[in-house]
Design an enzyme around this catalytic site. Structure first.
Site, PDB file in Angstrom:
ATOM      1  N   LEU A  19     -22.249 -20.676 -27.426  1.00 53.86           N
ATOM      2  CA  LEU A  19     -21.062 -20.969 -27.271  1.00 53.86           C
ATOM      3  C   LEU A  19     -21.202 -22.641 -27.014  1.00 53.86           C
ATOM      4  O   LEU A  19     -20.217 -23.754 -27.396  1.00 53.86           O
ATOM      5  CB  LEU A  19     -20.671 -20.305 -26.535  1.00 53.86           C
ATOM      6  CG  LEU A  19     -18.999 -20.599 -25.892  1.00 53.86           C
ATOM      7  CD1 LEU A  19     -18.107 -20.128 -27.334  1.00 53.86           C
ATOM      8  CD2 LEU A  19     -18.508 -20.028 -24.648  1.00 53.86           C
ATOM      9  N   ASP A  38     -28.299 -29.248 -21.617  1.00 57.75           N
ATOM     10  CA  ASP A  38     -28.736 -28.367 -21.897  1.00 57.75           C
ATOM     11  C   ASP A  38     -30.444 -28.472 -21.179  1.00 57.75           C
ATOM     12  O   ASP A  38     -31.069 -29.187 -21.080  1.00 57.75           O
ATOM     13  CB  ASP A  38     -29.214 -27.569 -23.170  1.00 57.75           C
ATOM     14  CG  ASP A  38     -28.865 -26.373 -23.077  1.00 57.75           C
ATOM     15  OD1 ASP A  38     -28.143 -25.998 -23.187  1.00 57.75           O
ATOM     16  OD2 ASP A  38     -30.494 -25.726 -22.610  1.00 57.75           O
ATOM     17  N   ASP A  75     -30.440 -30.034 -15.001  1.00 54.65           N
ATOM     18  CA  ASP A  75     -30.030 -29.015 -14.479  1.00 54.65           C
ATOM     19  C   ASP A  75     -28.457 -29.201 -13.407  1.00 54.65           C
ATOM     20  O   ASP A  75     -28.649 -30.466 -12.903  1.00 54.65           O
ATOM     21  CB  ASP A  75     -31.012 -28.075 -13.260  1.00 54.65           C
ATOM     22  CG  ASP A  75     -30.281 -26.911 -12.890  1.00 54.65           C
ATOM     23  OD1 ASP A  75     -29.407 -27.538 -12.530  1.00 54.65           O
ATOM     24  OD2 ASP A  75     -31.406 -26.877 -11.662  1.00 54.65           O
ATOM     25  N   ASN A 102     -19.754 -24.955 -19.611  1.00 52.22           N
ATOM     26  CA  ASN A 102     -19.887 -23.905 -20.505  1.00 52.22           C
ATOM     27  C   ASN A 102     -21.370 -23.544 -19.708  1.00 52.22           C
ATOM     28  O   ASN A 102     -21.839 -21.858 -19.964  1.00 52.22           O
ATOM     29  CB  ASN A 102     -20.441 -24.185 -21.429  1.00 52.22           C
ATOM     30  CG  ASN A 102     -20.792 -22.645 -22.394  1.00 52.22           C
ATOM     31  OD1 ASN A 102     -20.219 -22.027 -22.860  1.00 52.22           O
ATOM     32  ND2 ASN A 102     -22.043 -23.422 -22.901  1.00 52.22           N
ATOM     33  N   TYR A 174     -22.213 -11.832 -11.381  1.00 54.33           N
ATOM     34  CA  TYR A 174     -21.414 -12.827 -13.074  1.00 54.33           C
ATOM     35  C   TYR A 174     -19.701 -12.580 -12.272  1.00 54.33           C
ATOM     36  O   TYR A 174     -19.198 -13.470 -12.893  1.00 54.33           O
ATOM     37  CB  TYR A 174     -22.011 -12.019 -14.227  1.00 54.33           C
ATOM     38  CG  TYR A 174     -21.955 -12.789 -15.315  1.00 54.33           C
ATOM     39  CD1 TYR A 174     -21.840 -13.788 -16.057  1.00 54.33           C
ATOM     40  CD2 TYR A 174     -20.077 -12.299 -16.421  1.00 54.33           C
ATOM     41  CE1 TYR A 174     -21.127 -14.921 -16.759  1.00 54.33           C
ATOM     42  CE2 TYR A 174     -19.820 -12.951 -17.392  1.00 54.33           C
ATOM     43  CZ  TYR A 174     -20.398 -14.308 -17.874  1.00 54.33           C
ATOM     44  OH  TYR A 174     -20.133 -14.687 -18.699  1.00 54.33           O
ATOM     45  N   LYS A 178     -17.469 -15.682 -12.080  1.00 53.97           N
ATOM     46  CA  LYS A 178     -16.291 -16.244 -12.830  1.00 53.97           C
ATOM     47  C   LYS A 178     -15.873 -16.306 -12.530  1.00 53.97           C
ATOM     48  O   LYS A 178     -14.653 -16.891 -12.943  1.00 53.97           O
ATOM     49  CB  LYS A 178     -17.039 -15.284 -14.045  1.00 53.97           C
ATOM     50  CG  LYS A 178     -17.799 -15.937 -15.292  1.00 53.97           C
ATOM     51  CD  LYS A 178     -17.862 -17.423 -15.328  1.00 53.97           C
ATOM     52  CE  LYS A 178     -19.269 -17.190 -16.718  1.00 53.97           C
ATOM     53  NZ  LYS A 178     -19.374 -18.743 -17.129  1.00 53.97           N
ATOM     54  N   THR A 208     -23.649 -14.465 -28.986  1.00 49.04           N
ATOM     55  CA  THR A 208     -24.813 -15.542 -28.441  1.00 49.04           C
ATOM     56  C   THR A 208     -26.648 -14.979 -27.740  1.00 49.04           C
ATOM     57  O   THR A 208     -26.504 -14.062 -27.430  1.00 49.04           O
ATOM     58  CB  THR A 208     -24.356 -16.581 -27.280  1.00 49.04           C
ATOM     59  OG1 THR A 208     -24.238 -15.793 -25.744  1.00 49.04           O
ATOM     60  CG2 THR A 208     -22.807 -17.182 -27.960  1.00 49.04           C
TER      61      THR A 208
END
Length: 318
Positions: A19, A38, A75, A102, A174, A178, A208
């Site tokens: 993504l 990344d 990071d 992201n 998670y 979120k 992904t």
């Protein structure tokens, strides 16, 4: 004819693959300079040959297409490395205009089986990672606004998930992270509005490397673009990053497969007032027990209906 993001500089975290990669490519296509973040170093490909770090590979792809891009392999869950990411953007492109958060990981397990490490690592990367970059971007915009004695251009696009909206039994870490990102976003939207900055959050659904097990067997692609391709999400990110989205702030949008749904804020369903100085157990029993007896069995605060949203299928007023 200028492109919507001409002259703007952007950061996309977790943009080496999936993504984030699609978002970085879309922002570049719309004219923005991109810092591709990344966490990862150069490695070896399947043939054993040396391969570039994922972030550098995406940045190189943008440059090869005529765009401007640099890589950052730090990071974002590390406070100082997030600072360095913002500083790199300013050093390379003069300022930061758009931050797209992201980066994330999955460590799925039922709550009764989850280890402390599985909880901590997901909260760290998702929630702390979003905070770290937001903190330094916000300080940058505040300082610029004070120097200019007026608002500046700033956009934040954060990434939440339907796991927060609907609840996900096997993803307590998670879903919690979120949900925290939504709270961070709405707080940030209010705090930075006076500086000209907007902050919004998306709940994307995309196939992904991170989600391949989650979405296995769901909306499998036939001919044409996969309904869960990241390319369905990236245009919304590009739009929210643009001047056209100046009036959109503190909003949550679900996006996937050719569909965008605007999620309404929570509203008060019912209210009860005590007839005494303070509630007693018996009074609450009389009021709440009757109220919930009339509600659908199994209903929770989670909005499970969002999981049924599909392109061309109406499930809410629009």
């Amino acid at each position: 004819m200028s492109l919507p993001l001409d002259g703007l500089s952007t950061v996309v975290t977790g943009a080496g693959r999936g993504l984030g990669r699609a978002e970085a490519l879309e922002l570049a296509r719309l004219g923005a300079a991109v810092v591709v973040n990344d966490y990862g170093q150069p490695g070896r490909d399947g043939s054993g040959e040396a391969s570039a770090a994922p972030a550098e590979a995406v940045a190189a792809q943008i440059r090869a297409a005529g765009g401007r891009a640099v890589a950052h392999t730090g990071d974002v869950a590390d406070f100082e490395q997030a600072r360095e990411l913002v500083e790199l953007t300013v050093a390379e492109f003069g300022r930061l205009d758009v931050l797209v958060n992201n980066a994330g990981i999955l460590r799925d397990r039922m709550v009764f089986s989850m280890s402390e490490g599985e909880w901590d690592s997901v909260i760290r990367v998702h929630l702390k990672g979003h905070f770290n970059t937001t903190r330094f971007a916000a300080a940058h915009w505040r300082a610029r606004s004070k120097a200019a004695d007026g608002p500046v251009y700033g956009r934040i696009v954060n990434t939440s998930s339907e796991a927060f909206l609907a609840g996900s039994a096997g993803q307590p870490n998670y879903a919690a992270a979120k949900g925290g990102i939504v709270g961070l976003t709405t707080s940030t939207a209010l705090a930075l509005a006076k500086y000209g900055v907007t902050a919004n959050v998306i709940c994307p659904r995309a196939r992904t490397r991170m989600t391949e097990d989650v979405f296995a067997g769901l909306d499998e692609p036939g001919e044409g673009l996969d309904p869960l391709a990241p390319e369905h999400v990236a245009p919304l990110v590009g739009y929210l990053a643009s001047p056209a989205a100046a009036q959109i702030n503190g909003q949550l949008l679900v996006v996937h497969g050719g569909m965008v749904a605007i999620v309404e804020r929570p509203r008060v369903r019912a209210r009860f007032d005590t007839k005494q100085d303070a509630f007693t157990y018996d009074e609450l029993d009389a009021l709440l027990t009757e109220h919930y007896a009339q509600r659908p069995k199994g209903e929770t605060f989670g909005a499970v209906e969002v999981l049924g949203l599909r392109h061309g299928r109406a499930s809410a007023d629009h």
